[in-house]
Design a protein around this motif. Structure first.
Motif, PDB file in Angstrom:
ATOM      1  N   LYS A 168       0.825  -1.216   0.000  1.00  0.00           N
ATOM      2  CA  LYS A 168       0.000   0.000   0.000  1.00  0.00           C
ATOM      3  C   LYS A 168       0.853   1.257   0.000  1.00  0.00           C
ATOM      4  O   LYS A 168       0.527   2.261  -0.618  1.00  0.00           O
ATOM      5  CB  LYS A 168      -0.933   0.015   1.204  1.00  0.00           C
ATOM      6  CG  LYS A 168      -2.103  -0.926   1.052  1.00  0.00           C
ATOM      7  CD  LYS A 168      -3.126  -0.648   2.111  1.00  0.00           C
ATOM      8  CE  LYS A 168      -4.403  -1.407   1.853  1.00  0.00           C
ATOM      9  NZ  LYS A 168      -5.408  -1.138   2.887  1.00  0.00           N
ATOM     10  N   LEU A 169       1.963   1.171   0.753  1.00  0.00           N
ATOM     11  CA  LEU A 169       2.885   2.309   0.789  1.00  0.00           C
ATOM     12  C   LEU A 169       3.458   2.543  -0.610  1.00  0.00           C
ATOM     13  O   LEU A 169       3.480   3.663  -1.130  1.00  0.00           O
ATOM     14  CB  LEU A 169       3.996   2.033   1.811  1.00  0.00           C
ATOM     15  CG  LEU A 169       5.033   3.137   2.023  1.00  0.00           C
ATOM     16  CD1 LEU A 169       5.499   3.160   3.470  1.00  0.00           C
ATOM     17  CD2 LEU A 169       6.231   2.961   1.118  1.00  0.00           C
ATOM     18  N   LYS A 170       3.893   1.448  -1.222  1.00  0.00           N
ATOM     19  CA  LYS A 170       4.441   1.562  -2.576  1.00  0.00           C
ATOM     20  C   LYS A 170       3.390   2.079  -3.546  1.00  0.00           C
ATOM     21  O   LYS A 170       3.670   2.915  -4.395  1.00  0.00           O
ATOM     22  CB  LYS A 170       4.966   0.200  -3.052  1.00  0.00           C
ATOM     23  CG  LYS A 170       6.368  -0.084  -2.561  1.00  0.00           C
ATOM     24  CD  LYS A 170       6.960  -1.271  -3.286  1.00  0.00           C
ATOM     25  CE  LYS A 170       7.094  -2.446  -2.341  1.00  0.00           C
ATOM     26  NZ  LYS A 170       7.651  -3.644  -2.911  1.00  0.00           N
ATOM     27  N   ALA A 171       2.155   1.571  -3.404  1.00  0.00           N
ATOM     28  CA  ALA A 171       1.085   1.968  -4.323  1.00  0.00           C
ATOM     29  C   ALA A 171       0.845   3.477  -4.263  1.00  0.00           C
ATOM     30  O   ALA A 171       0.714   4.133  -5.292  1.00  0.00           O
ATOM     31  CB  ALA A 171      -0.192   1.201  -4.014  1.00  0.00           C
ATOM     32  N   HIS A 172       0.806   4.043  -3.039  1.00  0.00           N
ATOM     33  CA  HIS A 172       0.543   5.477  -2.960  1.00  0.00           C
ATOM     34  C   HIS A 172       1.681   6.286  -3.552  1.00  0.00           C
ATOM     35  O   HIS A 172       1.467   7.236  -4.298  1.00  0.00           O
ATOM     36  CB  HIS A 172       0.245   5.931  -1.527  1.00  0.00           C
ATOM     37  CG  HIS A 172      -0.351   7.314  -1.477  1.00  0.00           C
ATOM     38  ND1 HIS A 172       0.416   8.433  -1.347  1.00  0.00           N
ATOM     39  CD2 HIS A 172      -1.636   7.751  -1.595  1.00  0.00           C
ATOM     40  CE1 HIS A 172      -0.379   9.504  -1.356  1.00  0.00           C
ATOM     41  NE2 HIS A 172      -1.625   9.114  -1.517  1.00  0.00           N
ATOM     42  N   ALA A 173       2.911   5.881  -3.241  1.00  0.00           N
ATOM     43  CA  ALA A 173       4.068   6.596  -3.787  1.00  0.00           C
ATOM     44  C   ALA A 173       4.048   6.546  -5.319  1.00  0.00           C
ATOM     45  O   ALA A 173       4.185   7.574  -5.988  1.00  0.00           O
ATOM     46  CB  ALA A 173       5.366   5.990  -3.245  1.00  0.00           C
ATOM     47  N   VAL A 174       3.839   5.357  -5.852  1.00  0.00           N
ATOM     48  CA  VAL A 174       3.855   5.212  -7.311  1.00  0.00           C
ATOM     49  C   VAL A 174       2.725   6.018  -7.957  1.00  0.00           C
ATOM     50  O   VAL A 174       2.923   6.684  -8.972  1.00  0.00           O
ATOM     51  CB  VAL A 174       3.766   3.720  -7.713  1.00  0.00           C
ATOM     52  CG1 VAL A 174       3.519   3.569  -9.209  1.00  0.00           C
ATOM     53  CG2 VAL A 174       5.044   2.994  -7.329  1.00  0.00           C
ATOM     54  N   LYS A 175       1.536   5.988  -7.349  1.00  0.00           N
ATOM     55  CA  LYS A 175       0.407   6.755  -7.884  1.00  0.00           C
ATOM     56  C   LYS A 175       0.733   8.234  -7.964  1.00  0.00           C
ATOM     57  O   LYS A 175       0.462   8.893  -8.964  1.00  0.00           O
ATOM     58  CB  LYS A 175      -0.839   6.565  -7.005  1.00  0.00           C
ATOM     59  CG  LYS A 175      -1.629   5.340  -7.334  1.00  0.00           C
ATOM     60  CD  LYS A 175      -2.404   5.537  -8.625  1.00  0.00           C
ATOM     61  CE  LYS A 175      -3.182   4.270  -8.945  1.00  0.00           C
ATOM     62  NZ  LYS A 175      -3.767   4.282 -10.271  1.00  0.00           N
TER      63      LYS A 175
END
Ligand code: HEM
Length: 155
Positions: free
Chosen positions: A60-67
Motif C-alpha cells: 500500500k505504501l508503494k502503491a501510494h508513492a507510485v500513484k
C-alpha cells in the motif's frame, strides 16, 4: 493555467524513467520525507498508524508513492499536449472521496509536494536542475488543484 514546454515534459519523463526502476527505495524515501515534514500525517495512512517504523516492503505504501509520481508524470504530458490536466471524471470523484474520507486537508498537499520534489532531487543526483524541479512542481500543483477542487465540491 499554463501548459508545459516540450523540454519541461521531457525532464519529468526522463527522471521518472530512471526513478521507476527503484520503486522500493523511492517509496520508502518519499514516505520518510512526508513524515519528517509532517509527523502527524502518519495517522492518516492505514499502513503507518500502528507502527513506529515505516514498513520496508508494504504494497500500500508503494502503491501510494507510485500513484503520486506516475499521475504527476502523466499530468506533465497532458499539460504539454492539452495545456491542462485532465483526469477521468470517475477517477477524480474517487480520488476526491478517498482523500476526504481519510481526513486529508489542503495543506497536506504542500507536504507531499515538498517530499516529492526532494525525492526527485535525491534520486536524479547530478542530472537534477532547477528547470526539472520547476516542471515537477508545476505538474504536481495542477494535479493537486484538480483533486482539491473535487474534495471541496464533495465536502
Ligand atoms: C489514497 C493518489 C495526495 C493521503 C490514495 C489513492 C490514490 C491516491 C490513487 C488510493 C489508493 C488505493 O486505494 O489504491 C494521490 C495523488 C495525490 C495524493 C495522485 C497528489 C497529487 C495525498 C496527500 C495525502 C494523501 C496530500 C495526505 C498527506 C492518502 C491516504 C490514502 C490515500 C491517507 C489512503 C491510503 C491507505 O491508508 O491505504 N491517494 N494522493 N494523498 N491518499 Fe493520496
Amino acid at each position: 493555467m499554463g501548459g508545459m514546454s516540450e523540454k519541461q515534459e521531457a525532464l519529468v519523463k526522463e527522471s521518472w524513467e530512471v526513478m521507476k526502476h527503484n520503486i522500493p527505495d523511492l517509496s520508502l524515501r518519499f514516505f520518510t520525507l512526508i513524515l519528517e515534514i509532517a509527523p502527524p500525517a502518519k495517522n492518516m495512512f492505514s499502513f503507518l498508524k500502528d507502527t513506529d517504523e515505516i514498513p520496508q516492503n508494504n504494497p500500500k505504501l508503494k502503491a501510494h508513492a507510485v500513484k503520486v509520481f506516475k499521475m504527476t508524470c502523466e499530468s506533465a504530458i497532458q499539460l504539454r499536449e492539452k495545456g491542462e490536466v485532465v483526469v477521468a471524471d470517475t477517477t477524480l470523484k474517487w480520488l476526491g472521496s478517498v482523500h476526504l474520507q481519510k481526513g486529508v486537508i489542503d495543506p497536506h498537499f504542500e507536504v507531499v509536494k515538498e517530499a516529492l520534489l526532494r525525492t526527485v532531487k535525491e534520486a536524479t543526483g547530478e542530472k537534477w536542475s532547477e528547470e526539472m524541479n520547476g516542471a515537477w512542481a508545476e505538474a504536481y500543483d495542477q494535479l493537486a488543484t484538480a483533486i482539491k477542487n473535487e474534495m471541496h465540491a464533495e465536502a
